[in-house]
Design a protein around this motif. Structure first.
Motif, PDB file in Angstrom:
ATOM      1  N   TRP A   1      -8.711   4.159   6.272  1.00  0.00           N
ATOM      2  CA  TRP A   1      -8.001   4.829   5.199  1.00  0.00           C
ATOM      3  C   TRP A   1      -8.101   4.053   3.886  1.00  0.00           C
ATOM      4  CZ3 TRP A   1      -2.804   6.695   7.853  1.00  0.00           C
ATOM      5  CH2 TRP A   1      -3.129   7.573   8.889  1.00  0.00           C
ATOM      6  N   ALA A   2      -8.386   2.762   3.982  1.00  0.00           N
ATOM      7  CA  ALA A   2      -8.509   1.957   2.763  1.00  0.00           C
ATOM      8  C   ALA A   2      -9.711   2.383   1.939  1.00  0.00           C
ATOM      9  CB  ALA A   2      -8.630   0.464   3.120  1.00  0.00           C
ATOM     10  N   GLU A   3     -10.682   3.075   2.569  1.00  0.00           N
ATOM     11  CA  GLU A   3     -11.842   3.543   1.825  1.00  0.00           C
ATOM     12  C   GLU A   3     -11.480   4.609   0.821  1.00  0.00           C
ATOM     13  OE1 GLU A   3     -14.576   4.869   4.752  1.00  0.00           O
ATOM     14  OE2 GLU A   3     -14.805   2.898   5.700  1.00  0.00           O
ATOM     15  N   LYS A   4     -10.295   5.185   0.956  1.00  0.00           N
ATOM     16  CA  LYS A   4      -9.830   6.191   0.022  1.00  0.00           C
ATOM     17  C   LYS A   4      -9.029   5.573  -1.126  1.00  0.00           C
ATOM     18  CE  LYS A   4      -9.472   9.555   3.770  1.00  0.00           C
ATOM     19  NZ  LYS A   4      -8.607  10.554   4.459  1.00  0.00           N
ATOM     20  N   THR A   5      -9.036   4.257  -1.204  1.00  0.00           N
ATOM     21  CA  THR A   5      -8.254   3.569  -2.227  1.00  0.00           C
ATOM     22  C   THR A   5      -8.716   3.982  -3.615  1.00  0.00           C
ATOM     23  OG1 THR A   5      -7.944   1.680  -0.764  1.00  0.00           O
ATOM     24  CG2 THR A   5      -7.521   1.339  -3.114  1.00  0.00           C
TER      25      THR A   5
ATOM     26  N   LEU B   1       0.826  -1.196   0.000  1.00  0.00           N
ATOM     27  CA  LEU B   1       0.000   0.000   0.000  1.00  0.00           C
ATOM     28  C   LEU B   1       0.867   1.255   0.000  1.00  0.00           C
ATOM     29  CD1 LEU B   1      -2.637  -1.061   2.691  1.00  0.00           C
ATOM     30  CD2 LEU B   1      -2.758  -1.351   0.207  1.00  0.00           C
ATOM     31  N   VAL B   2       0.369   2.294  -0.651  1.00  0.00           N
ATOM     32  CA  VAL B   2       1.034   3.591  -0.690  1.00  0.00           C
ATOM     33  C   VAL B   2      -0.006   4.665  -0.402  1.00  0.00           C
ATOM     34  CG1 VAL B   2       2.273   5.272  -2.094  1.00  0.00           C
ATOM     35  CG2 VAL B   2       2.767   2.837  -2.347  1.00  0.00           C
ATOM     36  N   LEU B   3       0.279   5.534   0.562  1.00  0.00           N
ATOM     37  CA  LEU B   3      -0.606   6.642   0.878  1.00  0.00           C
ATOM     38  C   LEU B   3      -0.199   7.862   0.057  1.00  0.00           C
ATOM     39  CD1 LEU B   3      -0.749   6.336   4.770  1.00  0.00           C
ATOM     40  CD2 LEU B   3      -2.450   5.532   3.122  1.00  0.00           C
ATOM     41  N   VAL B   4      -1.162   8.486  -0.586  1.00  0.00           N
ATOM     42  CA  VAL B   4      -0.919   9.724  -1.337  1.00  0.00           C
ATOM     43  C   VAL B   4      -1.505  10.870  -0.515  1.00  0.00           C
ATOM     44  CG1 VAL B   4      -1.251  10.952  -3.511  1.00  0.00           C
ATOM     45  CG2 VAL B   4      -1.086   8.442  -3.506  1.00  0.00           C
ATOM     46  N   LEU B   5      -0.657  11.787  -0.098  1.00  0.00           N
ATOM     47  CA  LEU B   5      -1.096  12.876   0.771  1.00  0.00           C
ATOM     48  C   LEU B   5      -1.593  14.068  -0.032  1.00  0.00           C
ATOM     49  CD1 LEU B   5       1.683  12.784   3.523  1.00  0.00           C
ATOM     50  CD2 LEU B   5      -0.292  11.277   3.154  1.00  0.00           C
ATOM     51  N   ARG B   6      -2.174  15.024   0.648  1.00  0.00           N
ATOM     52  CA  ARG B   6      -2.767  16.190  -0.021  1.00  0.00           C
ATOM     53  C   ARG B   6      -1.761  16.996  -0.821  1.00  0.00           C
ATOM     54  NH1 ARG B   6      -4.046  19.728   3.627  1.00  0.00           N
ATOM     55  NH2 ARG B   6      -3.881  18.610   5.599  1.00  0.00           N
ATOM     56  N   ASN B   7      -0.497  16.971  -0.396  1.00  0.00           N
ATOM     57  CA  ASN B   7       0.527  17.734  -1.110  1.00  0.00           C
ATOM     58  C   ASN B   7       1.223  16.922  -2.195  1.00  0.00           C
ATOM     59  OD1 ASN B   7       1.954  15.981   0.525  1.00  0.00           O
ATOM     60  ND2 ASN B   7       3.504  17.501   1.102  1.00  0.00           N
ATOM     61  N   GLY B   8       0.710  15.700  -2.453  1.00  0.00           N
ATOM     62  CA  GLY B   8       1.300  14.854  -3.483  1.00  0.00           C
ATOM     63  C   GLY B   8       2.363  13.907  -2.975  1.00  0.00           C
ATOM     64  N   LEU B   9       2.775  14.044  -1.720  1.00  0.00           N
ATOM     65  CA  LEU B   9       3.794  13.162  -1.160  1.00  0.00           C
ATOM     66  C   LEU B   9       3.261  11.735  -1.098  1.00  0.00           C
ATOM     67  CD1 LEU B   9       6.647  13.193   0.205  1.00  0.00           C
ATOM     68  CD2 LEU B   9       5.433  13.339   2.392  1.00  0.00           C
TER      69      LEU B   9
END
Length: 280
Positions: free
Chosen positions: A274-278, A249-257
């Protein structure tokens, strides 16, 4: 593609070495060989001049490589001092090179420069050459690492024990007191980097000298979690979560990080919703 964090080189080391440093070293050695300054043109053959200048420039280049590491670390800890640091690097390289040139001149051309006046004269010449060979690559290295911005404002003063909690984040006033004012208080993520913690906010990033686990401890009560041994993420910072072909899994943050999620934390991330944002 996200912008590399400040302090990290944007260009791979091999490309910086082959594309910037070696051309400067070789170009300087070739120019000095052809011009033959300081009497080398009249007293040495072309082959001797080539060996003379390539040897000296190579030795200076090695000193440059070693000092670049120390210089960039100093720049990271004292962001306002890069000009004085460049001068220090130049002098640090020139001092031992002056002695090397004096010994070479005595053995090769019979010139005894091993006395105060001779060494002082040589030092001036060596500084001029070192400025050409070392200062420019050091400056390019700092620019590549994004370390030539203006000075970082001093951190906010510590919050007294009896002071009211920060309205932006009442759960972690002690940690927020460490941040430069320019970063604001919209915390996105923490990232372990050597002995530092890189703090990512909506306004940018900066380094703080502390351990990641201590920083997380000061953020107790804030809605977020550690998602990797080197990363902590605020819940409000997560824009989406991606699943790679290998299942990671990779989280994409609001700033693109993009923040990796290790397998040991994957279950906690899913349980947090948080998986619901997949991304579909």
């Amino acid at each position: 593609m996200t912008t590399p964090a400040m302090g990290r080189p944007r260009t791979p080391y091999r490309r910086r070495l082959l594309g910037r440093r070696l051309p400067v070293l070789l170009g300087a050695a070739l120019v000095l060989t052809l011009l033959g300054p300081f009497g080398t043109f009249a007293e040495l053959t072309l082959a001797q001049r080539l060996a003379y200048w390539v040897g000296l420039i190579g030795l200076g280049g090695l000193a440059f490589e070693l000092l670049t590491l120390a210089a960039t670390r100093l720049r990271r800890e004292r962001p306002e001092a890069w000009r004085s640091m460049l001068a220090g690097v130049t002098l640090a390289v020139a001092a031992p090179m002056t002695l090397a040139v004096a010994l070479l001149e005595k053995s090769l051309r019979g010139k005894d420069m091993l006395h105060p006046l001779g060494l002082a004269e040589l030092f001036v010449y060596v500084v001029l050459v070192t400025l050409l060979v070392s200062a420019i690559p050091v400056w390019l290295e700092l620019r590549d690492r994004g370390l030539l911005a203006g000075p970082t404002p001093p951190p906010s003063p510590p919050v007294p024990d009896n002071a009211p909690a920060s309205p932006a984040n009442p759960a972690a006033p002690a940690f927020f007191a460490r941040l430069p004012a320019r970063l604001g208080r919209d915390l996105l993520a923490l990232e372990m980097e050597d002995h530092y913690v890189r703090v990512h906010t909506a306004e940018g990033s900066d380094l703080i000298l502390m351990r990641l686990r201590d920083a997380i401890g000061e953020l107790a009560g804030l809605d977020g979690m550690q998602v990797h041994r080197s990363h902590w993420v605020a819940a409000a910072a997560v824009a989406e979560m991606e699943r790679k072909p290998d299942g990671k899994l990779v989280l994409v943050l609001r700033n693109g990080l993009r923040v990796p999620v290790s397998r040991s934390y994957a279950m906690a991330v899913r349980e947090a919703g948080w998986a619901e944002k997949t991304r579909p």
